[in-house]
Design a protein around this motif. Structure first.
Motif, PDB file in Angstrom:
ATOM      1  N   MET A  41       0.835  -1.203   0.000  1.00 35.22           N
ATOM      2  CA  MET A  41       0.000   0.000   0.000  1.00 35.22           C
ATOM      3  C   MET A  41       0.869   1.252   0.000  1.00 35.22           C
ATOM      4  SD  MET A  41      -2.998  -1.079  -0.337  1.00 35.22           S
ATOM      5  CE  MET A  41      -3.871   0.438  -0.133  1.00 35.22           C
ATOM      6  N   TRP A  42       1.985   1.224   0.720  1.00 35.47           N
ATOM      7  CA  TRP A  42       2.900   2.362   0.738  1.00 35.47           C
ATOM      8  C   TRP A  42       3.481   2.586  -0.662  1.00 35.47           C
ATOM      9  CZ3 TRP A  42       8.104   3.008  -0.252  1.00 35.47           C
ATOM     10  CH2 TRP A  42       8.628   4.241   0.122  1.00 35.47           C
ATOM     11  N   ILE A  43       3.864   1.502  -1.313  1.00 34.86           N
ATOM     12  CA  ILE A  43       4.411   1.607  -2.669  1.00 34.86           C
ATOM     13  C   ILE A  43       3.348   2.148  -3.624  1.00 34.86           C
ATOM     14  CG2 ILE A  43       5.244   0.244  -4.639  1.00 34.86           C
ATOM     15  CD1 ILE A  43       6.719  -1.515  -2.573  1.00 34.86           C
ATOM     16  N   ARG A  44       2.132   1.687  -3.472  1.00 29.60           N
ATOM     17  CA  ARG A  44       1.041   2.172  -4.323  1.00 29.60           C
ATOM     18  C   ARG A  44       0.814   3.664  -4.135  1.00 29.60           C
ATOM     19  NH1 ARG A  44      -4.987   1.518  -3.082  1.00 29.60           N
ATOM     20  NH2 ARG A  44      -5.947   2.378  -4.923  1.00 29.60           N
ATOM     21  N   HIS A  45       0.812   4.117  -2.869  1.00 30.57           N
ATOM     22  CA  HIS A  45       0.633   5.542  -2.604  1.00 30.57           C
ATOM     23  C   HIS A  45       1.822   6.347  -3.125  1.00 30.57           C
ATOM     24  CE1 HIS A  45      -3.099   5.207  -0.453  1.00 30.57           C
ATOM     25  NE2 HIS A  45      -2.596   4.325   0.386  1.00 30.57           N
ATOM     26  N   GLY A  46       3.014   5.797  -2.977  1.00 30.37           N
ATOM     27  CA  GLY A  46       4.204   6.468  -3.499  1.00 30.37           C
ATOM     28  C   GLY A  46       4.147   6.606  -5.006  1.00 30.37           C
ATOM     29  N   HIS A  47       3.707   5.562  -5.682  1.00 29.31           N
ATOM     30  CA  HIS A  47       3.563   5.605  -7.139  1.00 29.31           C
ATOM     31  C   HIS A  47       2.534   6.666  -7.531  1.00 29.31           C
ATOM     32  CE1 HIS A  47       3.215   4.289 -11.279  1.00 29.31           C
ATOM     33  NE2 HIS A  47       1.908   4.146 -11.101  1.00 29.31           N
ATOM     34  N   GLY A  48       1.416   6.696  -6.821  1.00 29.57           N
ATOM     35  CA  GLY A  48       0.391   7.708  -7.101  1.00 29.57           C
ATOM     36  C   GLY A  48       0.907   9.119  -6.872  1.00 29.57           C
ATOM     37  N   TYR A  49       1.680   9.315  -5.810  1.00 25.78           N
ATOM     38  CA  TYR A  49       2.238  10.632  -5.528  1.00 25.78           C
ATOM     39  C   TYR A  49       3.203  11.061  -6.628  1.00 25.78           C
ATOM     40  CZ  TYR A  49       4.813  14.388  -3.273  1.00 25.78           C
ATOM     41  OH  TYR A  49       5.406  15.593  -2.990  1.00 25.78           O
ATOM     42  N   LEU A  50       4.062  10.139  -7.045  1.00 18.65           N
ATOM     43  CA  LEU A  50       5.034  10.472  -8.083  1.00 18.65           C
ATOM     44  C   LEU A  50       4.364  10.799  -9.412  1.00 18.65           C
ATOM     45  CD1 LEU A  50       7.848   7.831  -7.405  1.00 18.65           C
ATOM     46  CD2 LEU A  50       7.918  10.279  -6.917  1.00 18.65           C
ATOM     47  N   THR A  51       3.349  10.036  -9.769  1.00 21.99           N
ATOM     48  CA  THR A  51       2.722  10.234 -11.083  1.00 21.99           C
ATOM     49  C   THR A  51       1.683  11.348 -11.080  1.00 21.99           C
ATOM     50  OG1 THR A  51       1.134   8.470 -10.612  1.00 21.99           O
ATOM     51  CG2 THR A  51       3.125   7.874 -11.846  1.00 21.99           C
ATOM     52  N   GLU A  52       0.896  11.465 -10.029  1.00 17.84           N
ATOM     53  CA  GLU A  52      -0.196  12.438 -10.012  1.00 17.84           C
ATOM     54  C   GLU A  52       0.250  13.804  -9.497  1.00 17.84           C
ATOM     55  OE1 GLU A  52      -3.304  10.604  -7.778  1.00 17.84           O
ATOM     56  OE2 GLU A  52      -3.384   8.867  -9.125  1.00 17.84           O
ATOM     57  N   ASN A  53       0.987  13.847  -8.398  1.00 14.85           N
ATOM     58  CA  ASN A  53       1.359  15.127  -7.794  1.00 14.85           C
ATOM     59  C   ASN A  53       2.599  15.733  -8.429  1.00 14.85           C
ATOM     60  OD1 ASN A  53      -0.737  14.410  -6.188  1.00 14.85           O
ATOM     61  ND2 ASN A  53       0.354  14.525  -4.272  1.00 14.85           N
ATOM     62  N   LEU A  54       3.587  14.909  -8.720  1.00 21.39           N
ATOM     63  CA  LEU A  54       4.830  15.430  -9.277  1.00 21.39           C
ATOM     64  C   LEU A  54       4.861  15.399 -10.799  1.00 21.39           C
ATOM     65  CD1 LEU A  54       7.448  13.942  -6.781  1.00 21.39           C
ATOM     66  CD2 LEU A  54       6.323  16.171  -6.729  1.00 21.39           C
ATOM     67  N   GLY A  55       3.927  14.684 -11.407  1.00 19.60           N
ATOM     68  CA  GLY A  55       3.841  14.640 -12.857  1.00 19.60           C
ATOM     69  C   GLY A  55       4.889  13.765 -13.529  1.00 19.60           C
ATOM     70  N   ILE A  56       5.518  12.882 -12.769  1.00 23.47           N
ATOM     71  CA  ILE A  56       6.511  11.964 -13.340  1.00 23.47           C
ATOM     72  C   ILE A  56       5.755  10.907 -14.156  1.00 23.47           C
ATOM     73  CG2 ILE A  56       8.244  10.211 -12.765  1.00 23.47           C
ATOM     74  CD1 ILE A  56       8.928  11.851 -10.293  1.00 23.47           C
ATOM     75  N   PRO A  57       6.238  10.583 -15.348  1.00 21.77           N
ATOM     76  CA  PRO A  57       5.557   9.526 -16.110  1.00 21.77           C
ATOM     77  C   PRO A  57       5.619   8.180 -15.386  1.00 21.77           C
ATOM     78  CG  PRO A  57       7.489  10.359 -17.305  1.00 21.77           C
ATOM     79  CD  PRO A  57       7.379  11.136 -16.045  1.00 21.77           C
ATOM     80  N   VAL A  58       4.710   7.297 -15.760  1.00 24.29           N
ATOM     81  CA  VAL A  58       4.622   5.991 -15.105  1.00 24.29           C
ATOM     82  C   VAL A  58       5.952   5.252 -15.199  1.00 24.29           C
ATOM     83  CG1 VAL A  58       3.480   3.742 -15.178  1.00 24.29           C
ATOM     84  CG2 VAL A  58       2.134   5.819 -15.404  1.00 24.29           C
ATOM     85  N   TRP A  59       6.583   5.278 -16.372  1.00 24.92           N
ATOM     86  CA  TRP A  59       7.861   4.587 -16.527  1.00 24.92           C
ATOM     87  C   TRP A  59       8.919   5.186 -15.603  1.00 24.92           C
ATOM     88  CZ3 TRP A  59      12.074   7.372 -17.897  1.00 24.92           C
ATOM     89  CH2 TRP A  59      11.863   8.590 -18.562  1.00 24.92           C
ATOM     90  N   GLY A  60       8.832   6.494 -15.338  1.00 24.59           N
ATOM     91  CA  GLY A  60       9.776   7.138 -14.427  1.00 24.59           C
ATOM     92  C   GLY A  60       9.576   6.671 -13.000  1.00 24.59           C
ATOM     93  N   SER A  61       8.311   6.492 -12.617  1.00 27.58           N
ATOM     94  CA  SER A  61       8.018   5.981 -11.278  1.00 27.58           C
ATOM     95  C   SER A  61       8.550   4.559 -11.129  1.00 27.58           C
ATOM     96  CB  SER A  61       6.509   6.006 -11.027  1.00 27.58           C
ATOM     97  OG  SER A  61       6.182   5.399  -9.803  1.00 27.58           O
ATOM     98  N   TYR A  62       8.337   3.736 -12.166  1.00 29.49           N
ATOM     99  CA  TYR A  62       8.862   2.370 -12.127  1.00 29.49           C
ATOM    100  C   TYR A  62      10.379   2.376 -12.031  1.00 29.49           C
ATOM    101  CZ  TYR A  62       4.246   0.620 -13.540  1.00 29.49           C
ATOM    102  OH  TYR A  62       2.920   0.305 -13.595  1.00 29.49           O
ATOM    103  N   ALA A  63      11.008   3.291 -12.758  1.00 25.44           N
ATOM    104  CA  ALA A  63      12.470   3.389 -12.710  1.00 25.44           C
ATOM    105  C   ALA A  63      12.943   3.780 -11.314  1.00 25.44           C
ATOM    106  CB  ALA A  63      12.967   4.388 -13.745  1.00 25.44           C
TER     107      ALA A  63
END
Length: 89
Positions: A41-63
């Motif tokens: 759940m923490w990883i999921r929220h972190g991914h959401g924060y990176l992609t939605e709030n910071l605007g990082i692309p999904v591949w960037g979050s995975y990286a």
């Protein structure tokens, strides 16, 4: 509802084997599973924060998570080697 009431009143619950302590809510196994679920759940929220709030692309979050995983693995490996050498393994 009626089936549950009959289950209790007819004492059918006595014929059911209780859950072993290994699978009980306070066991090490279930506590570990709970910790893994919280981590996911923490990883999921972190991914959401990176992609939605910071605007990082999904591949960037995975990286980011991939690099963090590699870094953590290297740190844990280094600690393991240092402790192994200190203990004479």
């Amino acid at each position: 509802k009626a089936a549950f009431i009959n289950f209790i009143s007819d004492e059918e619950w006595k014929s059911i084997e209780p859950v072993s302590s290994w699978f009980g809510p306070s066991s090490f196994l279930m506590s570990s599973m709970s910790a893994l679920f919280k981590l996911s759940m923490w990883i999921r929220h972190g991914h959401g924060y990176l992609t939605e709030n910071l605007g990082i692309p999904v591949w960037g979050s995975y990286a980011c998570f991939g690099l963090a995983t590699l870094f953590l693995g290297m740190v844990l490996g280094l600690v393991s080697e240092v402790l192994g050498a200190a203990c004479g393994f």
